[in-house]
Design a protein around this motif. Sequence first.
Motif, PDB file in Angstrom:
ATOM      1  N   ARG A   1      14.290  31.563 -29.901  1.00  0.00           N
ATOM      2  CA  ARG A   1      15.346  30.714 -29.339  1.00  0.00           C
ATOM      3  C   ARG A   1      15.069  30.397 -27.868  1.00  0.00           C
ATOM      4  O   ARG A   1      15.391  29.324 -27.389  1.00  0.00           O
ATOM      5  CB  ARG A   1      16.695  31.420 -29.488  1.00  0.00           C
ATOM      6  CG  ARG A   1      17.175  31.494 -30.933  1.00  0.00           C
ATOM      7  CD  ARG A   1      18.099  32.674 -31.196  1.00  0.00           C
ATOM      8  NE  ARG A   1      19.265  32.732 -30.335  1.00  0.00           N
ATOM      9  CZ  ARG A   1      20.414  32.084 -30.545  1.00  0.00           C
ATOM     10  NH1 ARG A   1      20.542  31.306 -31.612  1.00  0.00           N
ATOM     11  NH2 ARG A   1      21.437  32.231 -29.728  1.00  0.00           N
ATOM     12  N   ASP A   2      14.471  31.339 -27.151  1.00  0.00           N
ATOM     13  CA  ASP A   2      14.084  31.137 -25.753  1.00  0.00           C
ATOM     14  C   ASP A   2      12.646  31.616 -25.593  1.00  0.00           C
ATOM     15  O   ASP A   2      12.400  32.777 -25.260  1.00  0.00           O
ATOM     16  CB  ASP A   2      15.029  31.899 -24.819  1.00  0.00           C
ATOM     17  CG  ASP A   2      14.777  31.611 -23.342  1.00  0.00           C
ATOM     18  OD1 ASP A   2      13.689  31.098 -23.004  1.00  0.00           O
ATOM     19  OD2 ASP A   2      15.668  31.903 -22.526  1.00  0.00           O
ATOM     20  N   ALA A   3      11.717  30.735 -25.862  1.00  0.00           N
ATOM     21  CA  ALA A   3      10.300  31.109 -25.886  1.00  0.00           C
ATOM     22  C   ALA A   3       9.804  31.567 -24.514  1.00  0.00           C
ATOM     23  O   ALA A   3       8.995  32.493 -24.414  1.00  0.00           O
ATOM     24  CB  ALA A   3       9.454  29.936 -26.386  1.00  0.00           C
ATOM     25  N   GLU A   4      10.289  30.938 -23.446  1.00  0.00           N
ATOM     26  CA  GLU A   4       9.826  31.308 -22.107  1.00  0.00           C
ATOM     27  C   GLU A   4      10.215  32.739 -21.773  1.00  0.00           C
ATOM     28  O   GLU A   4       9.396  33.524 -21.286  1.00  0.00           O
ATOM     29  CB  GLU A   4      10.403  30.349 -21.062  1.00  0.00           C
ATOM     30  CG  GLU A   4       9.843  28.936 -21.135  1.00  0.00           C
ATOM     31  CD  GLU A   4       8.362  28.853 -20.780  1.00  0.00           C
ATOM     32  OE1 GLU A   4       7.837  29.800 -20.155  1.00  0.00           O
ATOM     33  OE2 GLU A   4       7.733  27.841 -21.135  1.00  0.00           O
ATOM     34  N   SER A   5      11.475  33.087 -22.021  1.00  0.00           N
ATOM     35  CA  SER A   5      11.936  34.446 -21.714  1.00  0.00           C
ATOM     36  C   SER A   5      11.223  35.476 -22.585  1.00  0.00           C
ATOM     37  O   SER A   5      10.854  36.568 -22.118  1.00  0.00           O
ATOM     38  CB  SER A   5      13.445  34.560 -21.906  1.00  0.00           C
ATOM     39  OG  SER A   5      14.129  33.784 -20.963  1.00  0.00           O
ATOM     40  N   LEU A   6      11.009  35.132 -23.854  1.00  0.00           N
ATOM     41  CA  LEU A   6      10.361  36.074 -24.756  1.00  0.00           C
ATOM     42  C   LEU A   6       8.899  36.282 -24.358  1.00  0.00           C
ATOM     43  O   LEU A   6       8.397  37.412 -24.351  1.00  0.00           O
ATOM     44  CB  LEU A   6      10.463  35.574 -26.200  1.00  0.00           C
ATOM     45  CG  LEU A   6      10.521  36.665 -27.276  1.00  0.00           C
ATOM     46  CD1 LEU A   6      11.665  37.629 -27.035  1.00  0.00           C
ATOM     47  CD2 LEU A   6      10.611  36.047 -28.653  1.00  0.00           C
TER      48      LEU A   6
END
Length: 270
Positions: A22-27
């Motif tokens: 859902r949030d690729a950058e944070s993951l």
Amino acid sequence: MSELPFAATTPVSVARVGLRARDAESLAAYYRQVVGLQELSRADGAITLGAANRPLFVIEADPAAKPDDPRSAGLFHTAFLLPSRADLGRWINHAIANKIAIEGASDHLVSEALYLTDPEGNGIEIYADRQQRDWKWNGDKIAMATERLNIPSVVADVPAGDAGWQGAPENSIIGHVHLRVGRPEEAEAWWNKEFGFDTVAKYGGAAVFLSSGGYHHHIGANAWQSSGAGRRDPARSGLAWVEMRSDNMTDETAREDPWGTVIRTVPGKA
């Protein structure tokens, strides 16, 4: 210079894992900072991470995805295998220094492992194998257990004056993938047939462990939370696919397990 772990030298082994995020950058930031993977490339909304230029992990952006459901079929954990016990000790020191939340620490007889969960609920194992010669077999079944990890003993393997954790070292791999399934016996039959995997351990009727070439397990499948689960909802985040590497294949293939999990296969050596 470490050697490539035994897990990667068998006829079939795990190559890469793909997550839908859902949030690729944070993951991706989490896997860089906590697991120590390096970003290798970006393309078409996907971020590829790995260790020493070996691609291991792909995070695919899907902001509209619904959160993963731990009661459904999917990913139980991705298991990152470090080349040595000292590497695991370095990671433990890194986790302590950075106050990384650990959910479990276990001695499995064949390996020593720590467990955590990423921000989107995907399980992670960080582990090191014991020497293959020290594994105990009872016929074609391997002795595994879940005992308390002796963390001071692992950390003591880090040499004095060592530079410490510098990220996932060369020859780090994904040693195994543990899946949530509806019926472990159905998963067992599928991996036996489709990949020629051997069944090396069972925990009653709730979990099964399978491998190629005498490893303790390349695939785990359990129904601890997901008993009776049907096909996966493709609109949810979590596991996107598992990629296996096979000496027996000449072309790339993709197939689905009984729960709709995509299992890719690529030819060649690790």
